[in-house]
Design a protein around this motif. Structure first.
Motif, PDB file in Angstrom:
ATOM      1  N   ALA A 143       0.831  -1.212   0.000  1.00 23.53           N
ATOM      2  CA  ALA A 143       0.000   0.000   0.000  1.00 23.53           C
ATOM      3  C   ALA A 143       0.863   1.259   0.000  1.00 23.53           C
ATOM      4  O   ALA A 143       0.590   2.233  -0.725  1.00 23.53           O
ATOM      5  N   GLU A 144       1.919   1.239   0.803  1.00 21.06           N
ATOM      6  CA  GLU A 144       2.828   2.380   0.861  1.00 21.06           C
ATOM      7  C   GLU A 144       3.532   2.573  -0.484  1.00 21.06           C
ATOM      8  O   GLU A 144       3.732   3.705  -0.939  1.00 21.06           O
ATOM      9  N   SER A 145       3.905   1.441  -1.115  1.00 21.65           N
ATOM     10  CA  SER A 145       4.563   1.514  -2.423  1.00 21.65           C
ATOM     11  C   SER A 145       3.629   2.118  -3.469  1.00 21.65           C
ATOM     12  O   SER A 145       4.015   2.988  -4.258  1.00 21.65           O
ATOM     13  N   ARG A 146       2.357   1.645  -3.457  1.00 22.27           N
ATOM     14  CA  ARG A 146       1.381   2.193  -4.414  1.00 22.27           C
ATOM     15  C   ARG A 146       1.116   3.669  -4.137  1.00 22.27           C
ATOM     16  O   ARG A 146       0.977   4.471  -5.057  1.00 22.27           O
ATOM     17  N   ALA A 147       1.050   3.992  -2.835  1.00 17.52           N
ATOM     18  CA  ALA A 147       0.819   5.395  -2.474  1.00 17.52           C
ATOM     19  C   ALA A 147       1.974   6.272  -2.932  1.00 17.52           C
ATOM     20  O   ALA A 147       1.779   7.389  -3.423  1.00 17.52           O
ATOM     21  N   ALA A 148       3.216   5.761  -2.781  1.00 17.95           N
ATOM     22  CA  ALA A 148       4.399   6.522  -3.216  1.00 17.95           C
ATOM     23  C   ALA A 148       4.389   6.715  -4.725  1.00 17.95           C
ATOM     24  O   ALA A 148       4.720   7.790  -5.240  1.00 17.95           O
ATOM     25  N   GLU A 149       4.010   5.632  -5.440  1.00 19.43           N
ATOM     26  CA  GLU A 149       3.950   5.726  -6.902  1.00 19.43           C
ATOM     27  C   GLU A 149       2.878   6.730  -7.340  1.00 19.43           C
ATOM     28  O   GLU A 149       3.086   7.513  -8.268  1.00 19.43           O
ATOM     29  N   LYS A 150       1.714   6.635  -6.658  1.00 20.96           N
ATOM     30  CA  LYS A 150       0.634   7.583  -6.993  1.00 20.96           C
ATOM     31  C   LYS A 150       1.059   9.018  -6.688  1.00 20.96           C
ATOM     32  O   LYS A 150       0.748   9.943  -7.446  1.00 20.96           O
ATOM     33  N   LYS A 151       1.772   9.199  -5.577  1.00 16.11           N
ATOM     34  CA  LYS A 151       2.244  10.527  -5.206  1.00 16.11           C
ATOM     35  C   LYS A 151       3.241  11.045  -6.249  1.00 16.11           C
ATOM     36  O   LYS A 151       3.179  12.207  -6.672  1.00 16.11           O
ATOM     37  N   LYS A 152       4.156  10.143  -6.658  1.00 17.75           N
ATOM     38  CA  LYS A 152       5.144  10.522  -7.668  1.00 17.75           C
ATOM     39  C   LYS A 152       4.469  10.873  -8.990  1.00 17.75           C
ATOM     40  O   LYS A 152       4.817  11.843  -9.661  1.00 17.75           O
TER      41      LYS A 152
END
Length: 215
Positions: free
Chosen positions: A30-39
């Protein structure tokens, strides 16, 4: 019985451990997806800002181009008006200076030349001569005879001239009218200036404004 309890505890401990591992994995994903979405969002925002800046620059350039074009047109318009004013002033001074010449005795020869020029443009053997009041006072038989002789020497035509019975002209110069009244030649000063207006305007512009533009 004790072994059963130990087995049960081991199973529960394993389940808890697996649950925690699964939780960590889910949270990590979830954190990885959130980071990707943020990027992605940051890149999208930067792209939007870049497009906005580009559009703003393009619009600013269009506005600048329009303003500069308008300034150029205004400068050209003012320059043309200035040229017209200068040309008009010079031509008015020329007309005024020629008007002042009437008081000079040498103006009789000018009057003769005006009559001869008009006669050359008028295809007739007999004509009347009209002029402004001060000029009419100079047009006597001697002056008409002088003009007739000059016409004959220049064109080999024998022309009879007489002073017109019509009202004097308002402006300086002469008007020759054929005796049959069908044709006439206007050789007044203002008319002569108007005929040469383009040449005079070009000469003035070349002389004055070429020098001004070279500074």
């Amino acid at each position: 019985m004790e072994s059963v309890e130990k087995g049960k505890d081991a199973i529960l401990s394993g389940i808890e451990t697996d649950a925690r591992e699964e939780e960590k994995q889910i949270v990590g994903e979830a954190e990885s997806r959130a980071a990707e979405k943020k990027k992605y969002a940051e890149k999208k925002i930067e792209s939007i800002l870049a497009d906005a800046r580009k559009q703003a620059e393009d619009r600013a350039q269009i506005v600048k181009t329009k303003i500069l074009a308008g300034v150029g047109i205004e400068i050209k318009r003012l320059s043309m008006r200035l040229q017209d004013d200068v040309v008009g002033e010079i031509m008015n001074r020329v007309e005024k200076r020629l008007g002042e010449m009437i008081a000079d005795t040498a103006y009789r020869s000018v009057l003769v030349d005006l009559i001869c020029e008009a006669a050359a443009g008028l295809d007739t053997d007999s004509a009347s001569v009209n002029a402004s009041p001060p000029e009419r006072e100079m047009i006597d038989q001697a002056l008409l005879a002088e003009a007739t002789g000059k016409i004959r020497s220049q064109t080999e035509r024998q022309m009879t001239l007489k002073l017109a019975e019509a009202e004097p002209l308002r402006l300086q110069g002469v008007l020759l009218t054929a005796s049959d009244g069908r044709t006439a030649f206007n050789n007044q000063i203002r008319t002569r200036i108007m005929r040469r207006q383009r040449k005079i305007r070009t000469m003035i512009q070349d002389t004055l404004f070429t020098i001004e533009n070279s500074r």
